[in-house]
Design a protein around this motif. Structure first.
Motif, mmCIF file in Angstrom:
data_model
loop_
_atom_site.group_PDB
_atom_site.id
_atom_site.type_symbol
_atom_site.label_atom_id
_atom_site.label_comp_id
_atom_site.label_asym_id
_atom_site.label_seq_id
_atom_site.Cartn_x
_atom_site.Cartn_y
_atom_site.Cartn_z
ATOM 1 N N GLY A 268 0.819 -1.208 0.000
ATOM 2 C CA GLY A 268 0.000 0.000 0.000
ATOM 3 C C GLY A 268 0.849 1.252 0.000
ATOM 4 N N THR A 269 0.484 2.212 -0.823
ATOM 5 C CA THR A 269 1.260 3.441 -0.956
ATOM 6 C C THR A 269 0.382 4.533 -1.563
ATOM 7 O OG1 THR A 269 3.243 4.377 -1.991
ATOM 8 C CG2 THR A 269 2.055 2.737 -3.262
ATOM 9 N N LYS A 270 0.915 5.747 -1.655
ATOM 10 C CA LYS A 270 0.241 6.817 -2.388
ATOM 11 C C LYS A 270 0.976 7.141 -3.692
ATOM 12 C CE LYS A 270 -2.268 9.218 1.315
ATOM 13 N NZ LYS A 270 -1.831 8.560 2.550
ATOM 14 N N ALA B 91 -1.589 2.210 2.973
ATOM 15 C CA ALA B 91 -1.728 3.269 1.964
ATOM 16 C C ALA B 91 -2.319 4.529 2.589
ATOM 17 C CB ALA B 91 -2.601 2.776 0.806
ATOM 18 N N ALA B 92 -3.314 4.334 3.462
ATOM 19 C CA ALA B 92 -3.951 5.489 4.111
ATOM 20 C C ALA B 92 -2.974 6.224 5.025
ATOM 21 C CB ALA B 92 -5.174 5.026 4.894
ATOM 22 N N ASN C 109 -3.505 9.632 -4.320
ATOM 23 C CA ASN C 109 -4.580 8.717 -3.965
ATOM 24 C C ASN C 109 -4.008 7.453 -3.316
ATOM 25 O OD1 ASN C 109 -6.593 10.373 -5.082
ATOM 26 N ND2 ASN C 109 -6.241 9.531 -7.124
ATOM 27 N N GLU C 110 -4.801 6.838 -2.474
ATOM 28 C CA GLU C 110 -4.382 5.577 -1.856
ATOM 29 C C GLU C 110 -4.383 4.486 -2.923
ATOM 30 O OE1 GLU C 110 -7.129 5.039 1.370
ATOM 31 O OE2 GLU C 110 -6.758 7.074 2.111
ATOM 32 N N LYS D 40 -12.135 0.214 3.816
ATOM 33 C CA LYS D 40 -11.500 1.477 4.191
ATOM 34 C C LYS D 40 -12.036 1.959 5.537
ATOM 35 C CE LYS D 40 -10.592 2.793 -0.589
ATOM 36 N NZ LYS D 40 -10.725 3.803 -1.656
#
Length: 247
Positions: free
Chosen positions: A128-130, A169-170, A177-178, A225
């Motif tokens: 997970g990342t932005k 990601a969050a 964006n996530e 989420k």
């Protein structure tokens, strides 16, 4: 079986650990027992029994609860639970040792060693990342930590839980964006030592790390989420965490 910090029994165990940190073992023990009574499936019973065990004052009682933990763990065909076997068998062995049962102690010591170097998780894996990335791109170690910006990471981290990757990601830095990418490790990987056998038994978040790059092979757009309020609580916990990152 997906581990979630928002599960009610997990929350009860977290509350108990908070009481432990405050030096209130009796309150902690009550919360763990409450989690045990509230548990509705084998995973929740495995988790709660683990914490009830460590608050027993007598070796025989501790052994009973550890073997109860093992009983439920063996019912669950899940990599997150299997990662707890080494420490679980080791603690059972120590109890038998204290009870002067050398045969059962050796049996459980041997079982602990047999599971220690036998990873079973084959994914699929997620990161997970932005960052805006493409299929075929490589994620490599060497970036600054999302949690301690002054620390350059020697490994690249990933998980087998899509919701865990979504949470990462969050929490990731940046304004994008996530994004949750499906990845393939290009080399050896290990349990994340920052999470394995720490607050929870084994590696329930199925979190791993590698010195080798991770190859992006796809992307997912659907995961559970959390609310902005829940994410903020996580951020506050990370900011106040005094623990050292094992790099």
């Amino acid at each position: 079986m997906e581990f979630s910090p928002f599960n009610n029994v997990v929350k009860r165990c977290l509350q108990g650990m908070e009481m432990e940190e405050k030096g209130k073992p009796e309150e902690a023990s009550k919360l763990f027992l409450q989690g045990w009574h509230e548990a509705t499936n084998d995973f929740e019973k495995f988790l709660a029994a683990h914490y009830v065990a460590r608050h027993q004052k007598h070796v025989s009682d501790k052994l009973h609860w550890l073997e109860t933990t093992l009983q439920f763990a063996l019912k669950i065909n899940d990599d997150a639970v299997k990662s707890a076997f080494p420490s679980l068998y080791l603690n059972i062995a120590k109890c038998y040792e204290d009870l002067n049962n050398a045969e059962k102690a050796k049996e459980n010591f041997d079982l602990a060693m047999s599971y220690k170097y036998n990873p079973s998780d084959k994914g699929p894996f997620y990161h997970g990342t932005k960052a805006n990335l493409q299929v075929g791109d490589l994620l490599t170690a060497g970036s600054n930590s999302n949690y301690k910006s002054e620390l350059k990471m020697n490994h690249i981290y990933f998980t087998a839980l899509v919701n865990g990757a979504g949470l990462a990601a969050a929490l990731a830095k940046g304004d994008g964006n996530e994004r949750v990418y499906i990845i393939e490790p290009t080399g050896n990987y290990e349990n994340d030592p920052n999470l394995t056998d720490k607050k929870f038994p084994g590696n329930p978040t199925r979190s791993y790390r590698s010195e080798a790059p991770l190859k992006i092979v796809g992307e997912v757009t659907e995961w559970v989420k959390q609310t902005p309020e829940e994410i903020q609580k996580f951020r506050e916990k990370l900011e106040t965490n005094k623990g050292e990152i094992i790099n």
